[in-house]
Motif scaffolding. Structure first.
Motif, PDB file in Angstrom:
ATOM      1  N   TYR A   1       0.859  -1.169   0.000  1.00 40.29           N
ATOM      2  CA  TYR A   1       0.000   0.000   0.000  1.00 40.29           C
ATOM      3  C   TYR A   1       0.909   1.237   0.000  1.00 40.29           C
TER       4      TYR A   1
ATOM      5  N   TYR B   1      -4.271   0.933  -2.094  1.00 47.11           N
ATOM      6  CA  TYR B   1      -3.834  -0.412  -2.439  1.00 47.11           C
ATOM      7  C   TYR B   1      -3.028  -0.358  -3.735  1.00 47.11           C
TER       8      TYR B   1
ATOM      9  N   GLN C   1      -8.177  -5.090   1.287  1.00 53.10           N
ATOM     10  CA  GLN C   1      -8.764  -3.955   1.990  1.00 53.10           C
ATOM     11  C   GLN C   1      -8.573  -2.692   1.180  1.00 53.10           C
ATOM     12  N   TYR C   2      -9.648  -1.918   1.121  1.00 57.22           N
ATOM     13  CA  TYR C   2      -9.592  -0.615   0.458  1.00 57.22           C
ATOM     14  C   TYR C   2      -9.916   0.459   1.489  1.00 57.22           C
ATOM     15  N   PHE C   3      -9.162   1.536   1.426  1.00 56.31           N
ATOM     16  CA  PHE C   3      -9.247   2.566   2.445  1.00 56.31           C
ATOM     17  C   PHE C   3     -10.026   3.782   1.978  1.00 56.31           C
TER      18      PHE C   3
ATOM     19  N   SER D   1     -11.436   1.374   6.570  1.00 59.06           N
ATOM     20  CA  SER D   1     -11.196   0.509   5.414  1.00 59.06           C
ATOM     21  C   SER D   1     -12.309  -0.519   5.337  1.00 59.06           C
TER      22      SER D   1
END
Lengths: 111, 116
Positions: free
Chosen positions: A36, A46, B105-107, B95
């Protein structure tokens, strides 16, 4: 989750490839390597992840050594907008668990 | 990649008041969301894990009565900082985890909270 070690900072000339190393010598067979990045005052973004094969997407390439004890994130043509803190994280795949962030590598792309 | 939004992006409030932060997964359903906090020049620290339809799991040292988390739907989790104090001033980031294999995982973009 396995611990990772990254250099605290790196510089790269604009237009050149940026190679960011990460050591994860205690990685287990079912742990993935995630990358990340966090640009100042933004949420982490990401980039890419892999298990043992090298991976490439539109942002970067991930090279994982055969013994899986280290990896390298490659930004093929760094731009000023790639200046950020880059985090290498190891985590078991297929699990609904949090990401544990270390201190990462501050990459500065120089004009 | 998947999109996660947060609202508000920044908030200033007086000491003693409560602040609610929303986290939404815009193009996917997330049974699990996470709330992190980041102080200046430090890395992200997990505060709690939020599971849809059940109580959140808090990390050691995080007061569950002060940081109320509600995950009422598969696309929305909220964090309410109750009786905020200046030491709660921080960057709060959520996230959301997409399902289907490696659980990436996307924040969200984060919420900057300043308590005066």
């Amino acid at each position: 989750d396995a611990k990772t070690t990254q250099p605290p900072s790196m510089d790269c000339a604009e237009g050149r490839a940026a190679n960011l190393p990460c050591n994860h010598s205690t990685i287990s067979g079912n742990e993935y390597v995630y990358w990340y990045r966090q640009i100042h005052s933004q949420g982490p973004q990401y980039i890419i992840h892999g298990l043992k094969n090298n991976e490439t997407n539109e942002m970067a390439s991930l090279i994982i050594t055969e013994d899986r004890k280290s990896s390298t994130l490659i930004l093929p043509h760094a731009t000023l907008r790639d200046t950020a803190v880059y985090y290498c994280i190891v985590r078991v795949g297929g699990s609904a668990r949090q990401l544990t962030f270390g201190s990462g590598t501050q990459l500065t792309v120089l004009p | 990649g998947a999109v996660v939004s947060q609202h508000p992006s920044r908030v200033i409030c007086k000491s003693g008041t409560s602040v609610k932060i929303e986290c939404r997964s815009l193009d996917f359903q997330a049974t699990t969301m996470f709330w992190y906090r980041q102080f200046p020049k430090q890395s992200l620290m997990l505060m709690a894990t939020s599971n849809e339809g059940s109580k959140a799991t808090y990390e050691q040292g995080v007061e569950k009565d002060k940081f109320l988390i509600n995950h009422a739907s598969l696309t929305l989790s909220t964090l309410t900082v109750t009786s905020a104090h200046p030491e709660d001033s921080s960057f709060y980031i959520c996230s959301a985890m997409s399902s289907g294999g490696q659980e990436t995982q996307y924040f969200g973009p984060g919420t900057r909270l300043l308590v005066l």
